[in-house]
Design a protein around this motif. Structure first.
Motif, PDB file in Angstrom:
ATOM      1  N   LEU A  95       0.826  -1.217   0.000  1.00 62.35           N
ATOM      2  CA  LEU A  95       0.000   0.000   0.000  1.00 62.35           C
ATOM      3  C   LEU A  95       0.856   1.260   0.000  1.00 62.35           C
ATOM      4  O   LEU A  95       0.677   2.144  -0.845  1.00 62.35           O
ATOM      5  N   PHE A  96       1.783   1.378   0.938  1.00 59.75           N
ATOM      6  CA  PHE A  96       2.541   2.623   1.067  1.00 59.75           C
ATOM      7  C   PHE A  96       3.466   2.856  -0.123  1.00 59.75           C
ATOM      8  O   PHE A  96       3.657   3.999  -0.562  1.00 59.75           O
ATOM      9  N   GLU A  97       4.011   1.793  -0.671  1.00 62.02           N
ATOM     10  CA  GLU A  97       4.853   1.923  -1.859  1.00 62.02           C
ATOM     11  C   GLU A  97       4.025   2.437  -3.050  1.00 62.02           C
ATOM     12  O   GLU A  97       4.496   3.279  -3.827  1.00 62.02           O
ATOM     13  N   LEU A  98       2.790   1.921  -3.179  1.00 63.12           N
ATOM     14  CA  LEU A  98       1.935   2.354  -4.278  1.00 63.12           C
ATOM     15  C   LEU A  98       1.514   3.816  -4.098  1.00 63.12           C
ATOM     16  O   LEU A  98       1.495   4.587  -5.064  1.00 63.12           O
ATOM     17  N   LEU A  99       1.197   4.209  -2.874  1.00 61.12           N
ATOM     18  CA  LEU A  99       0.841   5.606  -2.612  1.00 61.12           C
ATOM     19  C   LEU A  99       1.992   6.532  -2.996  1.00 61.12           C
ATOM     20  O   LEU A  99       1.787   7.594  -3.603  1.00 61.12           O
ATOM     21  N   GLU A 100       3.208   6.140  -2.661  1.00 64.31           N
ATOM     22  CA  GLU A 100       4.378   6.959  -2.998  1.00 64.31           C
ATOM     23  C   GLU A 100       4.576   7.056  -4.505  1.00 64.31           C
ATOM     24  O   GLU A 100       4.933   8.118  -5.034  1.00 64.31           O
ATOM     25  N   GLU A 121     -10.077  -2.583  -6.811  1.00 68.54           N
ATOM     26  CA  GLU A 121     -11.172  -3.194  -6.068  1.00 68.54           C
ATOM     27  C   GLU A 121     -10.879  -4.647  -5.743  1.00 68.54           C
ATOM     28  O   GLU A 121     -10.214  -5.336  -6.524  1.00 68.54           O
ATOM     29  N   ASP A 122     -11.384  -5.116  -4.607  1.00 68.15           N
ATOM     30  CA  ASP A 122     -11.154  -6.511  -4.222  1.00 68.15           C
ATOM     31  C   ASP A 122     -12.391  -7.379  -4.345  1.00 68.15           C
ATOM     32  O   ASP A 122     -12.307  -8.592  -4.145  1.00 68.15           O
ATOM     33  N   SER A 123     -13.560  -6.787  -4.650  1.00 72.21           N
ATOM     34  CA  SER A 123     -14.791  -7.578  -4.673  1.00 72.21           C
ATOM     35  C   SER A 123     -15.499  -7.516  -6.017  1.00 72.21           C
ATOM     36  O   SER A 123     -15.294  -6.587  -6.809  1.00 72.21           O
ATOM     37  N   PRO A 159      -7.758  -9.233  -5.726  1.00 71.62           N
ATOM     38  CA  PRO A 159      -8.424 -10.115  -4.764  1.00 71.62           C
ATOM     39  C   PRO A 159      -7.569 -10.394  -3.530  1.00 71.62           C
ATOM     40  O   PRO A 159      -6.335 -10.360  -3.587  1.00 71.62           O
ATOM     41  N   ASN A 160      -8.239 -10.674  -2.435  1.00 67.79           N
ATOM     42  CA  ASN A 160      -7.572 -11.216  -1.253  1.00 67.79           C
ATOM     43  C   ASN A 160      -8.116 -12.619  -1.033  1.00 67.79           C
ATOM     44  O   ASN A 160      -8.908 -13.118  -1.839  1.00 67.79           O
ATOM     45  N   ASP A 191      -1.895  -9.329  -8.957  1.00 65.08           N
ATOM     46  CA  ASP A 191      -1.312 -10.141  -7.879  1.00 65.08           C
ATOM     47  C   ASP A 191      -0.883  -9.229  -6.738  1.00 65.08           C
ATOM     48  O   ASP A 191       0.293  -9.160  -6.395  1.00 65.08           O
ATOM     49  N   GLY A 192      -1.825  -8.510  -6.173  1.00 66.53           N
ATOM     50  CA  GLY A 192      -1.520  -7.606  -5.074  1.00 66.53           C
ATOM     51  C   GLY A 192      -1.261  -6.191  -5.558  1.00 66.53           C
ATOM     52  O   GLY A 192      -1.163  -5.914  -6.764  1.00 66.53           O
ATOM     53  N   LEU A 193      -1.147  -5.261  -4.613  1.00 64.53           N
ATOM     54  CA  LEU A 193      -0.943  -3.858  -4.944  1.00 64.53           C
ATOM     55  C   LEU A 193       0.420  -3.607  -5.580  1.00 64.53           C
ATOM     56  O   LEU A 193       0.620  -2.594  -6.253  1.00 64.53           O
ATOM     57  N   GLY A 194       1.356  -4.518  -5.372  1.00 65.90           N
ATOM     58  CA  GLY A 194       2.683  -4.360  -5.952  1.00 65.90           C
ATOM     59  C   GLY A 194       2.806  -4.916  -7.358  1.00 65.90           C
ATOM     60  O   GLY A 194       3.916  -4.930  -7.918  1.00 65.90           O
TER      61      GLY A 194
END
Length: 219
Positions: free
Chosen positions: A94-99, A169-171, A189-190, A206-209
């Motif tokens: 999350l924080f890496e993507l925000l940056e 989105e995850d849903s 997805p989670n 495959d995740g936010l990264g």
């Protein structure tokens, strides 16, 4: 290469930014065990991404519970908040993507089916509220996800055409809302939502990264 140029990014909240879906699962399991029921994947699928009142109404209807929406809502909130303490954590990347988004100079927003007080409470724990240009919550719309209203309003608040807005989105309900708004919907997805139907997403990350998300922002 997709020709779309992304000019803004909008995040869902629960399950995308924070691990709250884990806590929702524990709270729901505890709540239903008292009533002799199990929280099945199918029941959760119908609830995930919806506003609280709509999700609880779905739960009552599916399991034919005798509780009123108000009663179950109050107990669910109390149970969730009790379990949340000490368990809240940001989703990986999350924080890496925000940056990355901030480095690209793109405006960003949050569009959640949860209420505003809850959203600001959790964002405040990580001093994140001020980093977003727009915060849309349940009170800001007349119709919740999968209706596109919240993403149409988010695009307007971020001053971009919906087609130029990347939505994470995850849903299934959330992806369908973003897609119906005309946004560039990406499913992240989670473990609670991997079996959802994401056929309306542009791709499943495959995740936010996921490098594909970064490429859209970097372009």
């Amino acid at each position: 290469m997709n020709p779309i140029r992304i000019k803004a990014v909008c995040f869902d909240f629960d399950g995308i930014m924070f691990n709250t879906e884990d806590v929702f699962e524990e709270a729901g399991t505890e709540l239903l065990a008292k009533r002799g029921h199990e929280l099945t994947m199918e029941v959760r699928r119908g609830m995930t991404g919806r506003r609280e009142e709509e999700a609880i109404a779905h739960l009552i209807e599916q399991l034919e519970l005798s509780d009123t929406i108000a009663e179950l809502r109050k107990e669910a909130r109390e149970t969730f908040l009790r379990l949340l303490e000490g368990r809240l954590a940001p989703m990986p990347g999350l924080f890496e993507l925000l940056e990355l988004i901030e480095g690209s100079g793109l405006p960003k927003g949050v569009a959640t089916s949860s209420d505003r007080a809850y959203l600001r409470n959790l964002l405040g724990r990580y001093e994140l509220a001020s980093r977003f240009n727009s915060l849309m919550a349940a009170e800001d719309v007349d119709r919740g996800k999968p209706h596109p209203e919240i993403y149409l309003k988010s695009a307007a608040a971020l001053k971009v055409d919906p087609a130029e807005m990347l939505v994470l989105e995850d849903s299934e309900n959330g992806v369908n809302a973003a897609s119906a708004a005309g946004a560039y919907a990406v499913a992240v997805p989670n473990r609670h939502t991997r079996e959802h139907d994401f056929s309306r997403a542009h791709f499943i990350a495959d995740g936010l990264g996921d490098r594909r998300i970064a490429d859209l922002i970097d372009r």
